[in-house]
Design a protein around this motif. Structure first.
Motif, short mmCIF file in Angstrom:
data_model
loop_
_atom_site.label_atom_id
_atom_site.label_comp_id
_atom_site.label_asym_id
_atom_site.label_seq_id
_atom_site.Cartn_x
_atom_site.Cartn_y
_atom_site.Cartn_z
N GLN A 277 0.83 -1.21 0.00
CA GLN A 277 0.00 0.00 0.00
C GLN A 277 0.86 1.26 0.00
OE1 GLN A 277 -2.80 -0.12 3.25
NE2 GLN A 277 -3.82 -1.99 2.51
N GLN A 278 1.95 1.23 0.78
CA GLN A 278 2.85 2.38 0.84
C GLN A 278 3.50 2.66 -0.51
OE1 GLN A 278 5.71 1.60 3.94
NE2 GLN A 278 4.13 1.36 5.52
N GLU A 279 3.77 1.60 -1.28
CA GLU A 279 4.49 1.75 -2.54
C GLU A 279 3.55 1.70 -3.75
OE1 GLU A 279 8.19 0.12 -3.21
OE2 GLU A 279 8.90 0.87 -1.30
N LYS A 280 2.29 1.91 -3.49
CA LYS A 280 1.29 1.79 -4.55
C LYS A 280 1.57 2.72 -5.72
CE LYS A 280 -3.69 1.10 -4.90
NZ LYS A 280 -4.99 1.18 -4.17
N GLY A 281 2.09 3.91 -5.46
CA GLY A 281 2.36 4.88 -6.53
C GLY A 281 3.73 4.75 -7.16
N ASN A 282 4.50 3.75 -6.74
CA ASN A 282 5.86 3.56 -7.27
C ASN A 282 5.82 2.54 -8.39
OD1 ASN A 282 8.56 3.14 -7.78
ND2 ASN A 282 9.04 2.28 -5.75
N PRO A 283 6.04 2.97 -9.65
CA PRO A 283 5.98 2.01 -10.78
C PRO A 283 7.11 0.99 -10.76
CG PRO A 283 6.78 4.15 -11.52
CD PRO A 283 6.35 4.34 -10.10
N ASP A 284 8.17 1.27 -10.00
CA ASP A 284 9.33 0.36 -9.95
C ASP A 284 9.36 -0.48 -8.68
OD1 ASP A 284 10.32 1.40 -12.41
OD2 ASP A 284 11.15 3.13 -11.34
N THR A 285 8.26 -0.52 -7.97
CA THR A 285 8.25 -1.24 -6.70
C THR A 285 8.51 -2.74 -6.89
OG1 THR A 285 6.94 -1.73 -4.72
CG2 THR A 285 5.75 -1.63 -6.80
N HIS A 286 9.17 -3.31 -5.89
CA HIS A 286 9.40 -4.76 -5.88
C HIS A 286 8.40 -5.46 -4.96
CE1 HIS A 286 13.06 -4.31 -8.18
NE2 HIS A 286 13.50 -3.40 -7.32
N PHE A 287 7.48 -4.68 -4.39
CA PHE A 287 6.52 -5.26 -3.45
C PHE A 287 5.18 -5.41 -4.17
CE2 PHE A 287 9.86 -3.45 -0.95
CZ PHE A 287 10.06 -4.39 0.05
N THR A 288 4.98 -6.60 -4.69
CA THR A 288 3.80 -6.93 -5.48
C THR A 288 3.19 -8.24 -5.00
OG1 THR A 288 5.06 -8.20 -7.12
CG2 THR A 288 4.87 -5.82 -7.50
N ASP A 289 2.01 -8.57 -5.51
CA ASP A 289 1.39 -9.86 -5.18
C ASP A 289 2.31 -11.01 -5.56
OD1 ASP A 289 -0.99 -8.96 -4.05
OD2 ASP A 289 -1.94 -8.73 -6.00
N ASP A 290 2.99 -10.87 -6.70
CA ASP A 290 3.86 -11.93 -7.18
C ASP A 290 5.04 -12.17 -6.24
OD1 ASP A 290 4.74 -13.78 -9.37
OD2 ASP A 290 6.44 -12.41 -9.43
#
Length: 495
Positions: A277-290
């Motif tokens: 949720q914190q990184e929701k606006g970061n297109p390069d985030t490594h924190f995803t469902d996958d």
């Protein structure tokens, strides 16, 4: 070039000549360590016994030295052996050797903490360490969970009523429940059907990756990755089992989303969802469902099988060495007694128990070559240039059995970790948790589980072998990614 050497028959010979010439030229230019000459496409696979790859690599080391180049198909790997060289690479050059090398059997699905690379791996690892520590991993909070689970285990062991049984299942359940608490926020009853399925999947993958047939197929997957993806075999079953584990994790994640309290995260999944949720606006985030799914499966698998396999191997070793068991009983009775459950404060007053556990880990050598590394940049090692991105195979077993570091490396001897006064003595060549930046970050929790589980079992029971103790074989049944102890049954006689 006439006769049998004329016409089209000279084409493959010319091809081989050109191939070996360019291979030699490239190797000379790159300044890689020496090694056996590879064959086109196959590499050195025909020069080793694939079903005994680790032993074969150690044998090649006798010819080419502690550092040499070995080709899996067309891909060169640098093999490292011996305590001093492994320390020089993994610790002294920790950053340069912190990459994760190819491990095709699982990388076709998993890119979480264990098999990840680069910035993704760094961020996921940092997050996992901080998060799990916040839930007490390696501290008193986790200790209470481990002590509580030990009592559940003891209750189950009493139900065997002194009859012979295979300890695999119960030991796996106990160690897995600790990971379940950290990742899912709950433990499972040992007869829970979902839990039984998970234990079966984890145990099956561990055996497949270490079995003779599994090693052959995994080696072929390295050499012919595109072709082998369509060929049936153990590597496909490993992949299928991972997907089934992922389905279980995915269901847990869906439940956590419905009950998530941002002010009171209960476990690793809750914390990961908040980070997403914190990184929701970061297109390069490594924190995803996958990455959440794959990281959870990594933690679940690694935290279950290594501890339970070590305990299972340890009990078999003690069946073979009743004199060691007797001395363990004496120290446990003297320090803890029969009625109080063991705690980590006891460990400092129990040097023999500590030494035996370390020697079990060293001798059992559950993960003999670790998981392949790779270099993050060009690095000089022992006069050779290892280029960025090179696969590196660290034979951790050669440190655990290094005769320059252990007096009797091929013998089970707790004295390897005791000084002349009977005090516990550390040995830097002990690499059961690997070394450097890829060292297992769950070491503290694993040490806690091994100490409390094993001490609790021996506090309550005396081990009884089904067969003559002198005939018990304590060599592994198979050796691949892991050393698999031979199947056995034992009886636990209440003390």
């Amino acid at each position: 070039w006439g006769g049998s050497w004329g016409g089209q028959s000279c084409v493959p010979i010319c091809f081989l000549f050109v191939f070996f010439f360019f291979l030699w030229k490239k190797k000379k230019k790159s300044n890689l360590p020496p090694g056996p000459t590879p064959l086109p496409f196959l590499g050195n696979v025909l020069q080793v016994e694939v079903t005994q790859l680790i032993a074969s690599l150690c044998k090649l080391g006798e010819t080419y030295g502690e550092i040499f180049t070995f080709h899996l198909g067309s891909r060169p790997c640098v093999v490292l052996s011996g305590y001093r060289l492994l320390k020089e690479a993994l610790i002294d050059h920790a950053e340069e050797f912190s990459g994760r090398g190819d491990f095709a059997a699982v990388q076709q699905w998993s890119r979480g903490i264990v098999y990840g690379n680069g910035e993704r791996w760094r961020q996921l690892r940092r997050f996992a360490i901080v998060t799990l520590k916040s839930f007490g991993m390696g501290k008193r909070g986790a200790e209470e969970r481990v002590r509580d689970e030990a009592q559940h285990l003891i209750q189950q062991l009493y139900q065997t009523q002194g009859q012979p049984f295979d300890p695999t299942f119960l030991l796996s359940c106990a160690s897995s429940n600790i990971v379940c608490w950290l990742v899912f926020g709950e433990r499972f009853e040992y007869r829970d059907e979902q839990f039984l399925t998970l234990m079966g999947l984890i145990n099956a993958n561990w055996k497949l990756m270490s079995s003779t047939w599994g090693q052959v197929r995994i080696s072929l997957l390295f050499i012919f990755p595109k072709i082998m993806r369509f060929v049936p075999g153990p590597h496909q079953q490993i992949y299928t089992n991972y997907l089934r584990l992922a389905e279980f994790v995915g269901e847990r994640v869906r439940r956590h989303r419905q009950t998530l309290d941002p002010q009171n995260p209960c476990d690793f999944i809750d914390c990961f969802l908040l980070k997403m949720q914190q990184e929701k606006g970061n297109p390069d985030t490594h924190f995803t469902d996958d990455t959440l799914c794959k990281t959870a499966v990594n933690l679940f698998f690694a935290g279950t099988e290594t501890v339970s396999s070590t305990l299972r191997y340890g009990l078999r070793i003690l069946l073979r060495h009743p004199e060691v068991e007797a001395q363990l009983h004496e120290e446990i009775d003297r320090v803890i007694g029969r009625h109080r459950s063991p705690c980590m404060e006891d460990r400092s007053r129990m040097p023999y128990v500590d030494a035996v556990i370390h020697e079990i880990q060293r001798f059992a050598d559950i993960v003999p070559m670790g998981v392949p590394h790779s270099t993050t940049r060009d690095v000089q090692l022992r006069g050779y240039t290892i280029p960025k991105g090179m696969n590196v195979i660290p034979l951790l077993c050669t440190s655990q059995f290094d005769p320059s570091q252990f007096a009797n490396p091929e013998t089970f001897d707790p004295g390897h970790f005791l000084d002349e006064n009977g005090r516990f003595k550390r040995n830097n060549a002990f690499m059961a948790f690997s070394a450097g930046k890829r060292m297992c970050f769950g070491e503290g929790l694993a040490v806690m589980e091994l100490f409390i589980f094993l001490t609790s079992i021996l506090q309550h029971f005396q081990l009884k072998a089904e067969d003559d103790r002198a005939t018990i074989d304590i060599t592994p049944e198979s050796s691949g990614l892991g050393n698999i102890p031979r199947p056995y049954r034992l009886s636990l006689i209440p003390r």
